[in-house]
Structures are given as C-alpha cells and as structure tokens.
Scaffold this motif. Structure first.
Motif, short mmCIF file in Angstrom:
data_model
loop_
_atom_site.label_atom_id
_atom_site.label_comp_id
_atom_site.label_asym_id
_atom_site.label_seq_id
_atom_site.Cartn_x
_atom_site.Cartn_y
_atom_site.Cartn_z
N TRP A 34 0.84 -1.19 0.00
CA TRP A 34 0.00 0.00 0.00
C TRP A 34 0.88 1.25 0.00
O TRP A 34 0.62 2.20 -0.73
CB TRP A 34 -0.94 0.00 1.21
CG TRP A 34 -1.85 1.19 1.20
CD1 TRP A 34 -3.06 1.29 0.59
CD2 TRP A 34 -1.58 2.47 1.78
NE1 TRP A 34 -3.57 2.56 0.77
CE2 TRP A 34 -2.68 3.30 1.50
CE3 TRP A 34 -0.52 2.99 2.52
CZ2 TRP A 34 -2.75 4.62 1.92
CZ3 TRP A 34 -0.58 4.31 2.94
CH2 TRP A 34 -1.70 5.11 2.64
N ALA A 37 2.28 1.82 -3.41
CA ALA A 37 1.28 2.39 -4.32
C ALA A 37 1.01 3.86 -3.98
O ALA A 37 0.91 4.70 -4.88
CB ALA A 37 -0.01 1.58 -4.27
N GLU A 40 3.76 6.26 -5.19
CA GLU A 40 4.02 6.31 -6.63
C GLU A 40 3.80 7.72 -7.16
O GLU A 40 2.79 8.35 -6.90
CB GLU A 40 3.09 5.33 -7.36
CG GLU A 40 3.43 5.15 -8.80
CD GLU A 40 2.63 4.04 -9.45
OE1 GLU A 40 2.29 4.19 -10.64
OE2 GLU A 40 2.34 3.05 -8.77
#
Length: 97
Positions: A34, A37, A40
């Motif tokens: 998580w 992500a 990112e």
C-alpha cells in the motif's frame, strides 16, 4: 525512532508472523505494498532518513537475508523499505500534514 520486529519462518506462514501491532504477515505485506502504491509519483528523497518520531515495523524472513520495513507516524504509514537492497519509498505528502 522505535523498531518492532516480526520474525517468520516463511512468508506463507500466517501464525508466526505477528508484531506488537498484531499484524499478520499478510497484513504487513499488504501495508508494505500500500505504501509503495501511495508513494508512486511522489518525489523521493536522495537519502532516506526516517522521521524522528516514527516507529519502524520490520518483517524478517529467516529463509533469505533481506527484510522489509514500514515506518509509521501517529498511526499513519509514511515510508517503506527493503534496506539491504537500498530500496526506499516515502509518502512525501504524509510527512507535511
């Protein structure tokens, strides 16, 4: 910085992978991904320094020499790493709120 370790024999074993926050190995791995992500597209620091008030959660796999870590500040994940691979990801926006 505070450190909490999770020792597991293999990544697939759910019963042996717990840390003080009561995360299972699967939950810890989900949290790690998580953070990847969420970070990112965010600017990453050239050198990673954990926030001074962060708690480091660490998952150690006895089957390989590496480990993964997630840093949490006030209950919020702010960074993740595979330190032996020199891989760090920081949710930069979470450090400014």
């Amino acid at each position: 910085m505070h450190t909490q370790n999770v020792n597991v024999k293999t990544a697939a074993q759910e019963s042996t992978g717990r840390c003080d926050s009561n995360l299972t190995t699967s939950q810890f791995t989900d949290l790690f991904f998580w953070v990847l992500a969420a970070s990112e597209g965010e600017p990453q620091p050239a050198i990673f320094t954990p926030p001074e008030n962060a708690t480091e959660l660490t998952l150690i796999n006895d089957e390989c020499p590496d480990y993964i870590s997630v840093w949490v500040v006030d209950g919020r994940p702010v960074a993740a790493a595979m330190p032996l691979d020199n891989f760090y990801r920081v949710i930069s926006s979470s450090l400014t709120h």
